[in-house]
Design an enzyme around this catalytic site. Sequence first.
Site, PDB file in Angstrom:
ATOM      1  N   LYS A 146      70.350  47.654  40.470  1.00 26.25           N
ATOM      2  CA  LYS A 146      70.581  46.284  40.916  1.00 26.25           C
ATOM      3  C   LYS A 146      69.340  45.679  41.571  1.00 26.25           C
ATOM      4  O   LYS A 146      69.101  44.468  41.464  1.00 26.25           O
ATOM      5  CB  LYS A 146      71.775  46.246  41.876  1.00 26.25           C
ATOM      6  CG  LYS A 146      73.112  46.548  41.200  1.00 26.25           C
ATOM      7  CD  LYS A 146      73.372  45.650  40.009  1.00 26.25           C
ATOM      8  CE  LYS A 146      74.806  45.720  39.526  1.00 26.25           C
ATOM      9  NZ  LYS A 146      75.053  44.870  38.337  1.00 26.25           N
ATOM     10  N   TYR A 191      72.948  53.071  41.225  1.00 18.83           N
ATOM     11  CA  TYR A 191      73.423  51.684  41.164  1.00 18.83           C
ATOM     12  C   TYR A 191      72.509  50.759  41.971  1.00 18.83           C
ATOM     13  O   TYR A 191      72.141  49.669  41.512  1.00 18.83           O
ATOM     14  CB  TYR A 191      74.849  51.639  41.690  1.00 18.83           C
ATOM     15  CG  TYR A 191      75.565  50.322  41.565  1.00 18.83           C
ATOM     16  CD1 TYR A 191      76.085  49.903  40.347  1.00 18.83           C
ATOM     17  CD2 TYR A 191      75.763  49.496  42.683  1.00 18.83           C
ATOM     18  CE1 TYR A 191      76.769  48.704  40.238  1.00 18.83           C
ATOM     19  CE2 TYR A 191      76.446  48.306  42.584  1.00 18.83           C
ATOM     20  CZ  TYR A 191      76.956  47.910  41.353  1.00 18.83           C
ATOM     21  OH  TYR A 191      77.628  46.716  41.252  1.00 18.83           O
TER      22      TYR A 191
END
Length: 253
Positions: A158, A154
């Site tokens: 991002k 993640y």
Amino acid sequence: MARSEQRVAVVTGAARGIGAATAVRLAAEGRAVAVLDLDEAACAGTVERVRAGGGTAFAVGADVSDTEAVTAAVARVADALGPPVVLVNNAGVLRDNLLFRMTDSDWDTVLGVHLRGAFLMARACQKHMVDAGFGRIVNLSSSSALGNRGQANYSAAKAGLQGFTKTLAIELGKFGITANAVAPGFIATDMTASTAARVGVGFDDFQAAAADRIPVRRVGRPEDVANAVAFFTGEDAGFVSGQVLYVAGGPLD
């Protein structure tokens, strides 16, 4: 506002949470909104909220990590509402785990939805923006881009979205298109609730602990993020591009 005068926005991951709040806010700003999510039926609630407020909304089901699905979805939006010139890449999933436990599928799924999905959606929509001489792209990053235990996939996705955003700003600026990123901190959503469940903490306690670490002493709401997205997608934000705005209730270390 007549259809020919309305800017058309696509919000991915808009069935709930930040995406739903953003769709409702952009509709209130006068946009016709395509509410896109993996399950088209799940978009009904957001569409109903938009229409209840007097806005225009259209539900679209698509896997943003699938090239053919994205191409078909953007074509449907253009046919139903008009050319999409505002894009909010919000679709996301979590597959949290420590590195030694993280599977290939955990990695590929998260990078596929967040990073590949944003790429495919931007590529499909940019031709409409170029033709219109106007475009607004907002990518949802996260404070996890700075690193977060158990989120190698993640965090990488991002952080990658921030570099992607800055590159789009450079490439597309001459066509009247801006690209910016919004990076939320702790926002109370189903996704953060699932994180609390994963670590075995009640969601109320999880939020209270987070609020104690946030200078404004509360956790964020989906509407807090939607407000930032609304600014970046507005008519008056044409000289703001390639920026990352942290919506986190205070400075981050």
